[in-house]
Scaffold this motif. Structure first.
Motif, PDB file in Angstrom:
ATOM      1  N   UNK A 110      50.416   0.906 -32.869  1.00  0.00           N
ATOM      2  CA  UNK A 110      48.910   0.841 -32.594  1.00  0.00           C
ATOM      3  C   UNK A 110      48.435   0.171 -33.622  1.00  0.00           C
ATOM      4  N   UNK A 111      48.840   0.330 -34.944  1.00  0.00           N
ATOM      5  CA  UNK A 111      48.312  -0.211 -35.966  1.00  0.00           C
ATOM      6  C   UNK A 111      48.344  -1.618 -36.163  1.00  0.00           C
ATOM      7  N   UNK A 112      49.409  -2.187 -35.402  1.00  0.00           N
ATOM      8  CA  UNK A 112      49.423  -3.567 -35.293  1.00  0.00           C
ATOM      9  C   UNK A 112      48.332  -3.964 -34.281  1.00  0.00           C
ATOM     10  N   UNK A 113      48.245  -3.351 -33.328  1.00  0.00           N
ATOM     11  CA  UNK A 113      47.081  -3.699 -32.515  1.00  0.00           C
ATOM     12  C   UNK A 113      45.586  -3.497 -33.038  1.00  0.00           C
ATOM     13  N   UNK A 114      45.322  -2.443 -33.701  1.00  0.00           N
ATOM     14  CA  UNK A 114      44.062  -2.015 -34.042  1.00  0.00           C
ATOM     15  C   UNK A 114      43.753  -1.898 -35.629  1.00  0.00           C
ATOM     16  N   UNK A 115      44.943  -1.738 -36.414  1.00  0.00           N
ATOM     17  CA  UNK A 115      44.700  -1.679 -37.585  1.00  0.00           C
ATOM     18  C   UNK A 115      44.479  -0.318 -38.290  1.00  0.00           C
ATOM     19  N   UNK A 116      45.122   0.598 -37.652  1.00  0.00           N
ATOM     20  CA  UNK A 116      44.913   2.016 -37.974  1.00  0.00           C
ATOM     21  C   UNK A 116      45.345   2.395 -39.383  1.00  0.00           C
ATOM     22  N   UNK A 117      44.866   3.137 -40.157  1.00  0.00           N
ATOM     23  CA  UNK A 117      45.028   3.620 -41.472  1.00  0.00           C
ATOM     24  C   UNK A 117      46.074   4.405 -41.563  1.00  0.00           C
ATOM     25  N   UNK A 118      46.963   4.497 -42.710  1.00  0.00           N
ATOM     26  CA  UNK A 118      48.187   5.209 -42.844  1.00  0.00           C
ATOM     27  C   UNK A 118      47.749   6.823 -42.793  1.00  0.00           C
ATOM     28  N   UNK A 119      46.396   6.902 -43.474  1.00  0.00           N
ATOM     29  CA  UNK A 119      45.973   8.536 -43.554  1.00  0.00           C
ATOM     30  C   UNK A 119      45.971   8.851 -42.374  1.00  0.00           C
ATOM     31  N   UNK A 120      45.613   8.355 -41.298  1.00  0.00           N
ATOM     32  CA  UNK A 120      45.305   8.874 -39.964  1.00  0.00           C
ATOM     33  C   UNK A 120      46.530   9.215 -39.308  1.00  0.00           C
ATOM     34  N   UNK A 121      47.666   8.645 -39.685  1.00  0.00           N
ATOM     35  CA  UNK A 121      49.111   8.891 -39.107  1.00  0.00           C
ATOM     36  C   UNK A 121      49.489  10.272 -39.845  1.00  0.00           C
ATOM     37  N   UNK A 122      49.184  10.241 -41.103  1.00  0.00           N
ATOM     38  CA  UNK A 122      49.670  11.525 -42.007  1.00  0.00           C
ATOM     39  C   UNK A 122      49.163  13.046 -41.259  1.00  0.00           C
ATOM     40  N   UNK A 123      47.620  12.602 -41.006  1.00  0.00           N
ATOM     41  CA  UNK A 123      47.113  13.716 -40.258  1.00  0.00           C
ATOM     42  C   UNK A 123      47.606  14.202 -39.201  1.00  0.00           C
ATOM     43  N   UNK A 124      48.142  13.117 -38.445  1.00  0.00           N
ATOM     44  CA  UNK A 124      48.553  13.409 -36.969  1.00  0.00           C
ATOM     45  C   UNK A 124      49.831  14.116 -36.944  1.00  0.00           C
ATOM     46  N   UNK A 125      50.655  13.668 -38.059  1.00  0.00           N
ATOM     47  CA  UNK A 125      51.911  14.327 -38.218  1.00  0.00           C
ATOM     48  C   UNK A 125      51.813  15.795 -38.773  1.00  0.00           C
ATOM     49  N   UNK A 126      50.781  16.164 -39.624  1.00  0.00           N
ATOM     50  CA  UNK A 126      50.639  17.235 -40.108  1.00  0.00           C
ATOM     51  C   UNK A 126      50.143  18.200 -38.920  1.00  0.00           C
ATOM     52  N   UNK A 127      49.557  17.480 -38.013  1.00  0.00           N
ATOM     53  CA  UNK A 127      49.135  18.522 -36.950  1.00  0.00           C
ATOM     54  C   UNK A 127      50.092  18.861 -36.065  1.00  0.00           C
ATOM     55  N   UNK A 128      51.187  17.823 -35.709  1.00  0.00           N
ATOM     56  CA  UNK A 128      52.061  18.230 -34.835  1.00  0.00           C
ATOM     57  C   UNK A 128      52.949  19.105 -35.634  1.00  0.00           C
ATOM     58  N   UNK A 129      53.539  18.851 -37.066  1.00  0.00           N
ATOM     59  CA  UNK A 129      54.768  19.722 -37.295  1.00  0.00           C
ATOM     60  C   UNK A 129      54.171  21.262 -37.761  1.00  0.00           C
ATOM     61  N   UNK A 130      52.870  21.402 -37.899  1.00  0.00           N
ATOM     62  CA  UNK A 130      52.356  22.653 -38.076  1.00  0.00           C
ATOM     63  C   UNK A 130      52.121  23.438 -36.696  1.00  0.00           C
TER      64      UNK A 130
END
Length: 497
Positions: free
Chosen positions: A49-69
């Motif tokens: 998705x980052x290659x397609x839309x240029x998503x920031x890495x901070x958004x991934x960290x927030x998503x992973x934190x929501x998943x692992x908690x």
């Protein structure tokens, strides 16, 4: 906040191996799917998705934190089960000459890749069933849910590449979908290990292949345990059968250890017992299965199968069923039930149900020898002697056993009780025309049907038997059954003109 994911496998198979396990060592595969695998799949799709839309890495960290908690729970399809394993040879990157000692292409040698054997295990998931993930956590935001939806939409397989999947988020829990599998920290009886993400896991831990390679427990992961939901109890499928009015119900016999001739009465007697149990079960909705416990009314209804009336006395006039065996030489090839009066549909159904399981014919439990019965339809012709064709000469197919002992305690012949004398007397008693005993030869010892109420019971049932050939003055029509246990397969005759 609770997030619900619905995951389906359109091909009906989930291919995955638990972390660090060999497919040959763990043929059952991973089930339920591990949360660690889900996190890694979402992280991998984020990079796409980052290659397609240029998503920031901070958004991934927030998503992973929501998943692992999140606390992960499942709804697993109850009918999911272990699927068939597929073994195949795959090419390796190592190249070698074939033949190995000939390294000259001009002489017929060629370079080929080495092969290795791979085993692909899977869990069979019903296409109309789905896995529901229940993710309960405090760190979900609207932006995180939108990013989660975008990553899930790009997941095309889960586990091995053969495990095509369709996974998305549902807003409301479907009716009838409840949690049936939870994760615990302690292993219980019947629990299986499931690899989960730790609460301090980061996106870098999920994508660092160098750190993951060869690790018994990958960084940021921990083993937890799940008890799979019990499978629903198997139910006997409702079979709609069309029954024809018939006097003869036939079964083909098969066995890994072929039963001898002396076991004929054992097979027919035990099959008759099964038929009576199935008939009683059908007539009283399974309330009882023993003839001794049945009411006089029920006993009277099954008298045509049992051969005895409500009081336990033998039926007169041969109005009951005969449980017979057909032999090809000394090989038992067919079991059939005959009655002069056609069988009712419920009686035929009882016979078919009685033939569903293997029938044990060995004398001791340690032997455990069984015979299987396969129903034969009306296209199979009846045995010789049951086809209505008259004949003058008749020969015994199964051994003939005199109804009474022919010798006294000193081994001397009893006057008027010799086998040929008893045959002539029995033919007259049953209304057959006179016949000449053309030949009678010894056939060894066989077991006869001996009810438990008789003297000695089922243990005192070995009797002398004979092969007999009869000649009538005029052709007669069968079936012809004579002697002891003639309604249990012994003393069966066939035309031999």
């Amino acid at each position: 906040m609770q997030v619900i994911l619905r995951q389906a496998f359109p091909l009906g198979r989930f291919h995955a191996t638990p972390w660090g396990a060999s497919a040959f060592d763990d043929p059952y595969g991973e089930w339920p799917p591990s949360p660690f695998r889900l996190v890694r799949a979402i992280v991998a799709r984020f990079h796409q998705l980052a290659r397609e839309r240029g998503e920031a890495a901070e958004a991934l960290e927030d998503l992973v934190r929501a998943l692992v908690t999140c606390e992960v729970r499942y709804h697993l399809p109850p009918t999911a089960s272990r699927g068939p394993a597929v073994r195949q040879y795959l090419p390796d990157i190592d190249i070698r000459w074939n033949p190995a000692g000939l390294k000259d292409q001009a002489k017929g040698a060629m370079k080929v890749s080495k092969r290795f054997l791979a085993q692909d295990n899977c869990v069979a998931v019903p296409p109309d069933g789905a896995i529901y993930w229940f993710l309960d956590g405090p760190n979900w935001t609207d932006a995180g849910l939108a990013l989660l939806d975008a990553c899930l939409a790009r997941i095309t397989y889960f586990g091995r590449a053969e495990a095509i999947t369709d996974i998305d988020r549902v807003v409301e829990r479907p009716s009838g979908i409840d949690v049936n599998c939870e994760l615990t920290d302690r292993r219980e009886r019947g629990a299986v290990p499931v690899l989960c993400a730790c609460r301090d896991m980061t996106a870098a831990m999920a994508s660092d292949e160098a750190a993951l390679h060869g690790a018994t427990v990958p960084p940021g992961a921990v083993w937890r345990f799940a008890v799979r939901p019990p499978k629903p109890a198997p139910r006997r499928a409702a079979i709609t059968r069309r029954y024809e009015r018939t006097q003869l119900v036939q079964f083909a016999l098969g066995a890994s250890v072929e039963p001898p001739m002396e076991a004929i009465a054992t097979i027919t007697g035990r099959f008759r017992g099964r038929v009576l149990r199935e008939a009683l079960t059908a007539l009283n909705d399974g309330a009882l299965t023993r003839w001794n416990d049945a009411s006089p009314g029920l006993r009277a209804r099954i008298a045509g199968l049992a051969g005895k009336d409500a009081a336990g006395l033998p039926l007169e006039g041969n109005a009951h069923a005969s449980y017979l065996v057909w032999c090809d030489g000394r090989r038992l090839t067919r079991l059939f039930v005959y009655r002069a009066r056609p069988f009712e549909p419920w009686e035929q159904d009882a016979m078919l149900r009685a033939a569903e399981a293997p029938l044990e014919w060995s004398r001791t439990e340690s032997e455990g020898w069984t015979v299987r019965m396969v129903p034969l339809d009306s296209a199979v012709p009846p045995p010789s002697g049951f086809d209505g064709i008259p004949s003058r000469a008749w020969s015994s197919v199964t051994p003939f056993v005199p109804a009474r002992y022919s010798f006294d305690r000193r081994g001397r012949d009893k006057k008027g009780e010799m086998p040929q004398d008893q045959i002539v007397e029995e033919l007259a008693r049953r209304g057959w025309p006179p016949a000449e005993v053309a030949s009678i030869d010894d056939a060894g010892w066989v077991r006869v049907h001996a009810p438990k109420r008789s003297v000695g019971g089922a243990t005192n049932n070995a009797r002398r038997s004979f092969h007999v050939r009869l000649t009538f003055a005029k052709p007669v029509v069968g079936p012809l059954l004579l002697g002891h246990s003639s309604f249990f397969g012994l003393g069966l005759f066939e035309p031999c003109d």
